[in-house]
Structures are given as structure tokens and as C-alpha cells.
Enzyme design. Sequence first.
Site, PDB file in Angstrom:
ATOM      1  N   GLU A   1       0.811  -1.223   0.000  1.00 43.72           N
ATOM      2  CA  GLU A   1       0.000   0.000   0.000  1.00 43.72           C
ATOM      3  C   GLU A   1       0.843   1.271   0.000  1.00 43.72           C
ATOM      4  O   GLU A   1       0.423   2.303  -0.537  1.00 43.72           O
ATOM      5  CB  GLU A   1      -0.947   0.015   1.208  1.00 43.72           C
TER       6      GLU A   1
ATOM      7  N   PHE B   1     -12.117  -6.505  13.671  1.00 43.31           N
ATOM      8  CA  PHE B   1     -10.998  -7.014  12.874  1.00 43.31           C
ATOM      9  C   PHE B   1     -10.604  -5.988  11.821  1.00 43.31           C
ATOM     10  O   PHE B   1     -11.427  -5.459  11.106  1.00 43.31           O
ATOM     11  CB  PHE B   1     -11.420  -8.329  12.204  1.00 43.31           C
ATOM     12  N   GLN B   2      -9.322  -5.703  11.746  1.00 42.50           N
ATOM     13  CA  GLN B   2      -8.731  -4.745  10.800  1.00 42.50           C
ATOM     14  C   GLN B   2      -9.344  -3.344  10.941  1.00 42.50           C
ATOM     15  O   GLN B   2      -9.512  -2.625   9.968  1.00 42.50           O
ATOM     16  CB  GLN B   2      -8.857  -5.243   9.363  1.00 42.50           C
TER      17      GLN B   2
ATOM     18  N   LYS C   1     -17.573  -0.125   5.330  1.00 48.82           N
ATOM     19  CA  LYS C   1     -18.001  -1.145   4.370  1.00 48.82           C
ATOM     20  C   LYS C   1     -19.498  -1.079   4.094  1.00 48.82           C
ATOM     21  O   LYS C   1     -19.939  -1.248   2.946  1.00 48.82           O
ATOM     22  CB  LYS C   1     -17.615  -2.528   4.874  1.00 48.82           C
TER      23      LYS C   1
ATOM     24  N   MET D   1      24.486   8.536   2.604  1.00 48.32           N
ATOM     25  CA  MET D   1      24.384   9.808   3.302  1.00 48.32           C
ATOM     26  C   MET D   1      24.600   9.625   4.799  1.00 48.32           C
ATOM     27  O   MET D   1      25.191  10.492   5.463  1.00 48.32           O
ATOM     28  CB  MET D   1      23.026  10.461   3.025  1.00 48.32           C
TER      29      MET D   1
END
Length: 601
Positions: free
Chosen positions: A79, A141-142, A191, A510
Site C-alpha cells: 500500500e 478485525f482490521q 463497508k 548519506m
Amino acid sequence: MEISKAEIASAAAATATAHKLSAATRGGSQELMGAEILVKALQAENVKHVWGYPGGAVLYIYDAFYKQDTIQHVLVRHEQAAVHAADGYARATGDVGVALVTSGPGVTNAVTGIATAYMDSIPLVIITGQVPTHAIGMDAFQECDAVGITRPIVKHNFLVKDVRDLARVMKQAFHIARTGRPGPVVVDIPKDVSLKKTTYAGYPESVEMRSYNPVRKGHGGQIRKALQLLLAAKRPYIYTGGGVVIGNASHELRTLVDMLGYPVTNTLMGLGAYPASDRKFLGMLGMHGTVEANNAMQNCDVLLAVGARFDDRVIGNIKHFAQNERKIIHVDIDPSSISKRVKVDIPIVGDVKEVLAELIGMIKESSVKPDPKALASWWTTIESWRSRDCLKYSHGTGDVIKPQYVVETLWNLTKDADTYITSDVGQHQMWAAQYYRFDEPRRWINSGGLGTMGVGIPYAMGIKLAKPDSEVFCITGEGSVQMCIQELSTCLQYNTPIKIVSLNNRYLGMVRQWQEVEYAGRYSSSYMDALPNFVKLAEAYGHVGMLIESPQDVEPALREARKLKDRTVFMDFRTDPTENVFPMVQSGKGITEMLLGSEDL
């Protein structure tokens, strides 16, 4: 938490009831699911590409995508890369980039990409899935608080709890993202909201937000004051940042500089706004800027700052910067950026393109002209600084590849082609900024404000999808490139043949440089051991891999890669592990207190 069968049945019953409405009552409208309304909103915004990754909370949205054919969904492998790819697309095109992620870890994985875009003022709309409304706050959940998590790193965010609000919210999200000082906007959609149906009468044609009305036109009186100050200057300087690129004001900037004959500099994010090939351009300024750019910044008597924010990497120590008296004119769309770090004398809030256009008009009408003798003397001083040739580097004995040479060779080969350059973050980023001379805006795509490693490949993917006929090179390092290297799989699936130039010095370069300069050479965890065979890795992903170990092979390798127009090519350049980026301004030092080479260490 999933939606129950009873909730699905309830939504279906509501839909059946709605269908019984007479055509006259509906006025030609239709009943659509939230997911379908979302797709129609994206179509109305002329979105062509969405980068994302599916999950339970967004499956109704993905089902709606499946049923249309005007928007291409690009399935990334992480993602974070979805947001970076949308970000790269937005930087190169000026359009709003769009990403879609699921709830919970989908959101948290996207956070780095969102913060990267926010720091550089890039217009994005990120659609995030959320658990059903009744489950919010129940540790489902999630589930995660997408609005709370992203609040500090977005321009605005929305939680859509009613499907009837969805079309309006999407209109507002795109409006907020692209207007004023651009930035990312998150739209969090539970949802059940994507499932429910409502009467849809069309996408809003206009948007009105009483609390959000960014100023576009600069104050005429302030612009006239700025004009008087500019024309009376003895040692003028024009300092421009990413705001000129984002505000599509490159043409106006070039016109202004050419009319006045004043020296000009760009920040890292502003490169290309003014042609690097023009003599009036003094190079990039700041921590790794040129001697002439930094000295002019410190010693000018009138400074015109346009779309820049005087950040720490540009002016160094504020007290040192304030030692020399100068008058400062600051033009910016964002009033909060003006006098935030440096007190200015003439603030002008407005769209930089419009302000510059008005300033140009006033100059044309004015009978007052810059003092030619003072300007000539100022240019003589600048040329004395420029004569130091601070970007000159040693080519060594010819048996080790110098990273600067790779970038210079790439520039020589592609300077007349339609080319976009992305980079990751580190030494390679600074060498790209110093040695690839950008003449056009939106051709240099990198993470400036947040300094995010791993952006290079996703940026290049997003650009190649938008600009399929252009050459897209990603200049990276063996450290940065591994952070999103899985997107080589996405490049293959969606036929985005990019060219990867990896300056492999076996160090986090760096970090190693800072450890050499400020930590007495204690190289703590900066050496990259157990590196993969990048040639075989590229081939495993279905691409072409090249290993380049000698300077005489640099140009032939780049030429060969360019010939392979339809293939992604990973070029592993084994470069000098001891090379440092110079000039360098150490943290806490003033911008004229530069280290110019290893002899200064």
C-alpha cells in the site's frame, strides 16, 4: 468485522422500496450503491488510474471497479507504493493522484506515502476502507482510526457515515486536494456505506465550502511595494521553490527573470522551474547547493522568495542568515508559510502564477528600470564565486566509477529527449539534483520534505503509466531501492518499462557521510552487507539486469538500456564507496559555511 446477512437483507429491502418510487418523483435519478457512486465520482473527476490493494473493507468498491472500463486499477504489491505511485503521477502531470487501500494495515501501510505527499504539497485523494459503521470503536478485525491517524499528515480528511453524503464528500475532497496549497485528502468509507443504496441524481457540478476559500489574487498594493523594492535593488536575488512548479508558474518566472536580468536559484523541489542551462541560474541552493547560490542568498540586499518556505535545509542556521540585512518579499499561496521561519518585509498571499503575472504587467508599465551599474557589479561578484567550480570532482584513476559521472553521462544522453527523472533519498538524490541539469518543470520527481526512501520505483511506475512515450529513469541506491523493490512485479504486470540506475556503493551513503564528518568515522550500521545479486533479482522479476563495474562501461550500458524501450532495466553501477556529496553545509552552520571537499574534513 463482516456485515451480517440481516444487514445485507435490510439494504436489499431498502433498495426494493426505493425502486417503487415513481419516475416523476425520482426526476430521472437512479438508485446506486455507495461503491457505484464512488466510481461515478472518480469518472466525473476524469480519473484514469487508481493505484491500490484490495481487502475485506473495500471489496464492494473493487466489485464496482470490475463492472466499469474507464478507470484502470493498478494492483501494487504494498500500500505504501500505491500512494507513492499516485504521488509520482500527480507530480508529473499536475492532476490529482488517487489511491485505494483497505482498512487497518492497509491504512497504516499507506501513512508513509500520505506524509510524503503532504510535506511536498502534492494533490492526492486516498480512499480508505473502514469497518462497518456499527463496528467503529469496537476493536473490530482490521479496524483503525484512519481519521485520527492521518489527521496530522493530510490537508483534510472525511469519515463518510451516510451514503447520501458520498458524492458531495468526493467533490469536496478533490476540490480541497487541488486548490490553494495542494495536499492529500483521505476519504474513509465504512463497508456498509459502500454497500447501501441511495438515490443518485448526479455528481455535484460545483462545491461551496464556507470555511475553505483560499486566496488566489495577491494584494495589488503589496505587489506594487514589491515592484518598487525590486527595481531599486543593488544586489537582487530571486529564490524559488516547489510552489512555482506546483503552481504551474514556470513560464511567468522565466519571463520575470529575463525581463529583470536578475540571478535566480531553485530549491531541491523547484528544480526545472527555471532552466539550469541559462546563465542567470546559479544552481540549487542550500545544504548541498552551489557556492554562488548560497553566497548570493546571504549577500543580496533584496530577496524575492516565490513558492518557497525558508526551510532548514535551505538557509541553515537562522541566526547566521539574519546577520546580513536584506529586504525580503515573500509570495506564497499559504499564509501560514509566510514569516514562519524568517520575518519578511512584504508578504504577498496569493497564487504564485497570478501574482507573478501581475508583477510582470506592472514592470512593463513602469518607467523605472533596474540600476545597470549596480547589477553589473553584482554579477561580477557572482561570477567570481561561480569561478570556483564547486561541483568539479575527481575522476580518480579511471578504475572506479564515480557516481557523479554516471549522472552526468545520463544527462548528456537524455538532455534532448522527453525524459523524467525520479530518485530515492540519499547521496544519489543529491548527485542527481546537482549533475542532471533540469530545464523543464515536473521532470524531477523526488521526496524533499519527508525524505522518504523507497519512492523511486513507485514514482517511476506512476509517471510511466501517465507518460508511456517518455523515458523514465529512477536514480537510486542499493539501500533505498530495496524498500519498495517488490514493485518490479507491478512494472511487469502493467507494462511500465522504467530504467533503474542504482548507484551501488555498499553503504547507506548519506548516513556514512554524516558519520565520517560528524561522528569521527564511526560507521554504525551504515554498511550494507549481504546485498542481493540485483541482476539475478531483476531477471527473477522478468526484467533485464546489468552489472557495470568500470567507468568505460557506463555510457555503453546506458545506451543499451535506452534501446530496450519495452523492457524494465535494472543497472547495478558499482560506484566509489568513499565518495561524498559536496558542497555540504553541516547542521547548525550558516549556508556560506560550506565544506567544499574532503580536504575540508
